[in-house]
Design a protein around this motif. Structure first.
Motif, short mmCIF file in Angstrom:
data_model
loop_
_atom_site.label_atom_id
_atom_site.label_comp_id
_atom_site.label_asym_id
_atom_site.label_seq_id
_atom_site.Cartn_x
_atom_site.Cartn_y
_atom_site.Cartn_z
N GLN A 96 0.82 -1.20 0.00
CA GLN A 96 0.00 0.00 0.00
C GLN A 96 0.86 1.26 0.00
N GLN B 161 -7.86 4.64 1.11
CA GLN B 161 -8.61 3.82 2.08
C GLN B 161 -8.60 2.35 1.68
N PHE B 162 -8.71 2.10 0.36
CA PHE B 162 -8.67 0.72 -0.11
C PHE B 162 -7.30 0.10 0.14
#
Length: 306
Positions: A253, A266-267
């Motif tokens: 991420q 957010q994902f």
């Protein structure tokens, strides 16, 4: 340092607390105790380590304090569940909430204070090997401890008499007691070992991963460690593999955001937890293998005959 080395270093740093916390929980569950308070013990280790390092100026003493904080907090769980025979699931959840609250209160005065980083240990000659030298032989002491713990726990569980006794308690505590094994004492020691590992994992967060104190900085890693034990089917070596797999997802991420990939932040932040759910669903499909490896007495209280 090449990009490849930098990525591997961040993956190792992210995976180390997961491996340590999970290996401690594995021993606890092998003894038949389900400790859902790993998150609370980890955050207590974080604040204990950071506070001790700030007070003494020595990050190694902070590391010891983190281990002690986790072990002492786990002793409370052991007393409630093994001596007072309270429900293990409810007690673990309650202690997680308690740990988050107590750590926030203790660490209130340390918010915004620059941390004392635990510096890496450079192994001569080996650290100069291209590509892997910096990654494997110029690491902090907690990384080396995580590898040693996996090897030691694997030997203890499957090569030692004490490990056989512990596994027999997890499989059938009634039969183990009938053979003269002290079930309660063994479970106390197993729970405290798990708590000490959770405290060490928490200390790694506040002294190495992000050398500062912020409230709830464990960020759900205790829950991932619990899932990792199931993912590994209660096998130490699989803990190591799974820990680095989950660590890689965590780091993915960060690099995705750095490269400007058009995915909502957010994902990306939920990826580690999403992967945890996916892994648990996959494991649940193989119910036969799961039932074979699961300690039969897991989560069941034991009251010895008076």
């Amino acid at each position: 340092m090449t990009f490849f080395e930098a990525v591997l270093l961040t993956i190792i740093t992210a995976a180390t607390p997961l491996v340590i916390a999970a290996i401690g929980e594995l021993v606890t569950e092998r003894a038949g105790v389900l400790n859902l308070g790993v998150e609370g013990m980890m955050i207590m280790g974080s604040v204990g380590a950071f506070a001790a390092a700030q007070i003494t100026g020595n990050p190694y003493l902070g590391l010891v304090a983190g281990v002690a904080s986790g072990a002492l907090f786990s002793l409370l769980f052991a007393f409630l569940t093994l001596t007072l025979v309270s429900n293990q699931v409810a007690t673990g959840l309650a202690l997680t909430i308690l740990g988050l609250g107590v750590s926030g209160m203790i660490g209130e005065g340390f918010v915004g204070v620059p941390g004392i980083r635990l510096l890496p240990i450079e192994i001569p000659v080996l650290s100069q090997i291209p590509y892997i030298g910096t990654v494997l032989f110029k690491q902090d002491i907690v990384f080396y401890l995580s590898i040693i713990l996996v090897i030691a726990v694997n030997w203890f569980l499957f090569r030692s008499r004490a490990g056989l006794k512990l596994r027999s308690i997890g499989d059938n505590h009634g039969s183990a007691h009938a053979l003269g094994i002290n079930v309660i004492r063994t479970r106390y020691l197993a729970v405290m070992f798990g708590g000490a590992c959770a405290g060490l994992a928490g200390a790694q967060l506040s002294l190495i991963y992000t050398p500062q104190w912020t409230e709830s900085m464990s960020g759900g890693r205790g829950w991932i460690a619990l899932a990792l034990v199931v993912f590994a089917s209660w096998r130490p070596w699989r803990i190591l593999v799974g820990g680095y797999l989950f660590g890689a997802v965590t780091i993915l991420q960060l690099h995705a955001q750095a490269f400007g990939i058009g995915v909502p932040s957010q994902f990306l932040s939920m990826l580690p937890y999403l992967s945890t759910v996916v892994v648990l669903v996959i494991i649940s499909q193989n119910r036969r293998a799961t039932l074979i490896n699961t300690p039969a007495s897991l989560g069941k209280s034991f009251v010895p005959d008076r």
